[in-house]
Structure formats: C-alpha cells, structure tokens
Scaffold this active site. Structure first.
Site, PDB file in Angstrom:
ATOM      1  N   TYR A   1     -46.401 -40.023  -3.004  1.00 27.35           N
ATOM      2  CA  TYR A   1     -46.223 -40.382  -4.418  1.00 27.35           C
ATOM      3  C   TYR A   1     -45.685 -39.178  -5.167  1.00 27.35           C
ATOM      4  CZ  TYR A   1     -47.925 -45.015  -5.604  1.00 27.35           C
ATOM      5  OH  TYR A   1     -48.029 -46.357  -5.780  1.00 27.35           O
TER       6      TYR A   1
ATOM      7  N   GLU B   1     -44.630 -39.255  -8.780  1.00 29.46           N
ATOM      8  CA  GLU B   1     -44.332 -39.706 -10.139  1.00 29.46           C
ATOM      9  C   GLU B   1     -43.973 -38.543 -11.054  1.00 29.46           C
ATOM     10  OE1 GLU B   1     -47.940 -41.669 -10.588  1.00 29.46           O
ATOM     11  OE2 GLU B   1     -47.216 -43.570  -9.825  1.00 29.46           O
TER      12      GLU B   1
ATOM     13  N   ASP C   1     -20.897 -49.592 -15.524  1.00 28.48           N
ATOM     14  CA  ASP C   1     -21.647 -50.033 -14.344  1.00 28.48           C
ATOM     15  C   ASP C   1     -20.651 -50.077 -13.196  1.00 28.48           C
ATOM     16  OD1 ASP C   1     -22.804 -51.385 -12.274  1.00 28.48           O
ATOM     17  OD2 ASP C   1     -23.673 -52.975 -13.493  1.00 28.48           O
TER      18      ASP C   1
ATOM     19  N   THR D   1     -25.335 -48.903  -8.012  1.00 26.68           N
ATOM     20  CA  THR D   1     -26.149 -48.988  -6.812  1.00 26.68           C
ATOM     21  C   THR D   1     -25.591 -47.948  -5.839  1.00 26.68           C
ATOM     22  OG1 THR D   1     -24.655 -50.722  -6.089  1.00 26.68           O
ATOM     23  CG2 THR D   1     -26.804 -51.433  -6.888  1.00 26.68           C
TER      24      THR D   1
ATOM     25  N   LYS E   1     -23.036 -49.884  -1.748  1.00 23.71           N
ATOM     26  CA  LYS E   1     -21.835 -50.729  -1.602  1.00 23.71           C
ATOM     27  C   LYS E   1     -20.697 -49.884  -1.035  1.00 23.71           C
ATOM     28  CE  LYS E   1     -23.196 -54.072  -5.136  1.00 23.71           C
ATOM     29  NZ  LYS E   1     -24.278 -53.578  -6.009  1.00 23.71           N
TER      30      LYS E   1
ATOM     31  N   ARG F   1     -29.999 -48.503   0.237  1.00 22.60           N
ATOM     32  CA  ARG F   1     -30.155 -49.379  -0.932  1.00 22.60           C
ATOM     33  C   ARG F   1     -30.868 -48.600  -2.024  1.00 22.60           C
ATOM     34  NH1 ARG F   1     -28.526 -53.986   1.068  1.00 22.60           N
ATOM     35  NH2 ARG F   1     -28.473 -54.938  -0.966  1.00 22.60           N
TER      36      ARG F   1
HETATM   37  N1  DSN Z   1     -25.413 -58.592  -5.372  1.00 23.12           N
HETATM   38  C1  DSN Z   1     -24.439 -57.642  -5.852  1.00 23.12           C
HETATM   39  C2  DSN Z   1     -23.064 -58.029  -5.456  1.00 23.12           C
HETATM   40  O1  DSN Z   1     -22.904 -58.610  -4.393  1.00 23.12           O
HETATM   41  O2  DSN Z   1     -22.110 -57.762  -6.172  1.00 23.12           O
HETATM   42  C3  DSN Z   1     -24.521 -57.384  -7.293  1.00 23.12           C
HETATM   43  O3  DSN Z   1     -25.817 -57.431  -7.736  1.00 23.12           O
END
Ligand code: DSN
Length: 429
Positions: free
Chosen positions: A57, A59, A204, A231, A234, A240
């Site tokens: 932990y 925090e 974003d 995120t 990708k 993730r």
């Molecule tokens: N699930 C993601 C995507 O495939 O673009 C976005 O949240």
C-alpha cells in the site's frame, strides 16, 4: 513469444485458471488483433506486473505516504514520473490512475465545480463515454456540451461551431480527444478558442499517446495544451493503466494529485506503476519511434485496400492508427455481423457506430480497426494489405462456410509468420 508465460504455480494450484490463461494465449498467438485499443506488452512489463510491488500500500505520493515501508516505492514512482515527463515533454505527471476513465474523472473534479460546463466531442462523431455521455454519472454532475465534425466525409472538426458554443456556454474545460476518430486535430485552434473564453485545455489522447510518444503525430503540449490524459495500454503498448500529464502549471498539477488521492482513487497499484516505468523506458528508445511510424504506414496500407474496394471510410481515410468503415452501406453487412464473421476467421475487431448512424449502437453500421498490435508483431505494409483483403473477402462471404475455413487458414498462416515478440528493446537508460 510473449504470450507464453511461466505459470507453473497456477498450474499446480488452480488448473481451471491455468487452462483459461493458456486458452487466451492460444487465441492471441493464433489470431490477428485489429482492435485499435489493444496491444501486446513485453515480457519485462509482464514481470513488473507480476512483481512483489503488488503487496504494498502506498497511499499519497513519494515522501509523504501514510504507511511505512516505502523505501522502494518512493524511488519507483519518482522514476516513473521522470520518464513520463521526458516522454511527453511536460513538467508534471500523475502515474497512479488505474485507467483512462478515472484519469478523466479525476481531472474534471480537480478543475470544475458541480454544474460547470465541459465542452467535448460528441460520442457518435468519435468522442468517448467519459466525455459526458448521458449514460454516465458524471453527466449528472457536470454540464457537458458537445461539438461535432463539420463533414464526416472529410473529418474536419467544425471549429467555428466549437468557438460559437464555447463563447455561449463558457466552459471550464475544452476537451480534445477521441476513441474513434482517424484524423489529426488542429490543437492550436482549440488553444486559441480556450484562451478567448478562459478555459483550460485538456486532451484525452488515450488512443494516440503512443504515436505522440513515438513522434509520429503532433503533441498537443507543443500547441500549448494544459493537460493530457491517457490510458497506457493502447498504442503505448504498456500495462493497463492511466496517466495524467500537466505541461507546466504547478497549480493544476497539485489540484490533480489531490483529486486522484484522496479525492477519487485510493491505494495506487504499485506493481502497475513498476510496469509503467519499465514500459516508459521502452518507449524512450529509438526503436519505439520506428514502431510508431510503422503503425501509421500500416494503417495507410489498409486504407488503400478499403478504398480500392469502394468501401466507405468515415473521414475518407486515416492519419493515425485506426480506421472506421461503413460496412452497412458499402457491403450490406451490419457492424455486428462483420465482427462475428471476422471473429470466425480469427480476426478480432469491434463494431462501431458511425457519425449520425441510422442503426442502433448494439448493431451499428460500422467497424473500427487499427494497426498497433499487428505492427508490434512485425507486420509491414504488404502484410497489412493482405489482412485487409482477407477482411473484405470474409465479409463478402459471411454465409460461405468453405470460404471462411479457407480464409481462417490464411489468417493462421499470417499469425504463425509473425509470432508475438518477447521484447522490443535490448535495454533502457
Ligand atoms: N475501450 C476503449 C476503446 O476501445 O477505445 C476506450 O475506452
């Protein structure tokens, strides 16, 4: 192959879970992944995710934690932040958010009061649910207003309308970004409008952060954007997770840190912070820039094939890693039917609504697909063209079992030719 992990302990202890992991490994290795938001992480990243940091932990933030025993988590998080800032050319980073949605929500709460206006891209024109779609709880708290494309055939954003709505609604945040938009945005125009109305600019970049980090597309910070959220799994090819970056305002950075903890999200996942640090290291290498450039070349190669077959592409093509095809008007196949038939032949992608879709979201007119994962496997332009041809052939033969078996064999052969790699770089630093 990075899809084959050592799971000896799971095998000895829990055969059912081991079987499911092996099944997923088989699927990933033998199929072709075209979901533009998916990718493969390196074994180094896997090891970090499976490390002892999961036990801890931590925090709050480095050197001001609540709990003891932070000898190794503090330098870990500091290193992760340092690498993130270097990668995106900014001063501040919060590396604790668990994913893109909490990153966005924490940012809204950091900078807005309930009832404040946030101006974002319409979902049906490429935006994201977390940009204020009415199904989300945040849409009940903040006043989300939307802008759209001027013309879905070219993809140009209606900047005049964006300015008009901004002047009228005085947003606290002007949000650029998308999850299904294949073109570059004119970030400078967003910044000009935001300065005129006194708004903060937030991008974003979940879909294209890897392309930004790899210098393949523009960095919104270069045009003066205040904040980037993303995120990490990708185009970035990381574990993730989420990330919030602030170009230079200490005041904004402090508000965001406070919003992530204690405002919204409690214990950070330090094993994921470790994996982010490993992956940021990978992305700082020249190999990653070659990778990012190839993602774009492969997407263009797929665009070429779809155009050759007269399949309508939303915005007319792509400038990034993804494409959006109107398969309903072009082939008489719905998005859901296309997704199903492609799954049958071993190609994974997702159905997607297109701008002003006349069909329902659960069976829309379009499909969305992209090249980050195939590029990780080593696909070049010719291979991308080949997979695009196979996709179209499968959709045109959705009821022809023999043809589908034949296509599935070709897909398997391609997958075999390009095993998922273990590692992308020799070493970092
Ligand atoms: N699930 C993601 C995507 O495939 O673009 C976005 O949240």
């Amino acid at each position: 192959m990075s899809t084959t992990q050592d799971i000896t302990y799971i095998q000895n202890q829990d055969a059912k879970i081991a079987e499911l992991i092996r099944g997923e490994e088989w699927r990933e290795e033998n199929g072709i992944e075209l979901i533009p938001s998916e990718n493969y992480v390196s074994q180094a990243c896997h090891e970090a995710m499976g490390s002892v940091f999961t036990n801890k932990y931590s925090e709050w933030y480095p050197h001001k934690r609540y709990y003891g025993g932070q000898d190794f988590t503090d330098p870990l998080e500091e290193l992760c932040i340092e690498r993130a800032c270097k990668l995106f050319n900014c001063k501040y980073a919060n590396v604790q958010t668990h994913s893109g949605a909490p990153a966005n929500i924490a940012t809204y709460f950091a900078l807005c009061e309930p009832g404040d206006t946030i101006l974002g891209m319409d979902l049906s024109h490429g935006g994201h649910l977390t940009h204020g779609h009415p199904v989300t709880y945040i849409s009940k708290i903040f006043n989300f207003v939307r802008y759209k494309m001027k013309d879905p055939e070219t993809g140009e954003i209606d900047y005049e309308e964006l300015r008009r709505v901004a002047l009228e609604t005085k947003p606290k945040i002007i949000l650029a970004g998308f999850s299904a938009y294949p073109r570059e945005l004119d970030y400078a125009k967003f910044v000009d409008i935001a300065r005129e109305v006194g708004a903060i600019t937030m991008a974003d970049m979940a879909h294209i952060a890897g392309l930004i980090a790899g210098w393949a597309v523009k960095n919104p910070f270069d045009a003066g954007f205040d904040i980037i959220t993303t995120t990490t799994h990708k185009t970035l090819r990381w574990p993730r997770g989420g990330l919030i970056l602030v170009r230079e305002s200490e005041e904004i950075a402090k508000k965001i840190d406070k919003s992530v903890f204690p405002g919204l999200q409690w214990g950070p996942h330090m094993h994921i912070v470790a994996a982010k640090a490993v992956a940021f290291g990978e992305a700082l290498t020249p190999e990653f820039r070659t990778y990012a450039a190839q993602i774009l070349k492969n997407a263009k190669a797929m665009e070429e094939v779809f155009k050759k077959h007269n399949i309508r592409l939303i915005t007319g093509g792509t400038d990034n890693h993804l494409l959006l095809a109107d398969v309903w008007s072009s082939l008489g196949v719905s998005g859901k039917e296309a997704q199903t038939v492609l799954d049958e032949v071993g190609i994974t992608l997702n159905m997607n609504s297109i701008a002003d879709d006349t069909r329902k979201p659960m069976d829309p007119s379009g499909i969305r697909f992209g090249t980050p994962a195939i590029t990780t496997r080593g696909f070049m332009e010719d291979d991308s063209r080949e997979i695009a041809e196979l996709m179209i052939e499968a959709m045109k033969n959705k009821d022809n079992t023999e043809k589908k078996i034949e296509i599935r064999e070709k897909v398997r052969a391609l997958a075999k030719k390009f095993p998922v790699p273990d590692t992308f770089v020799r070493h970092v630093d």
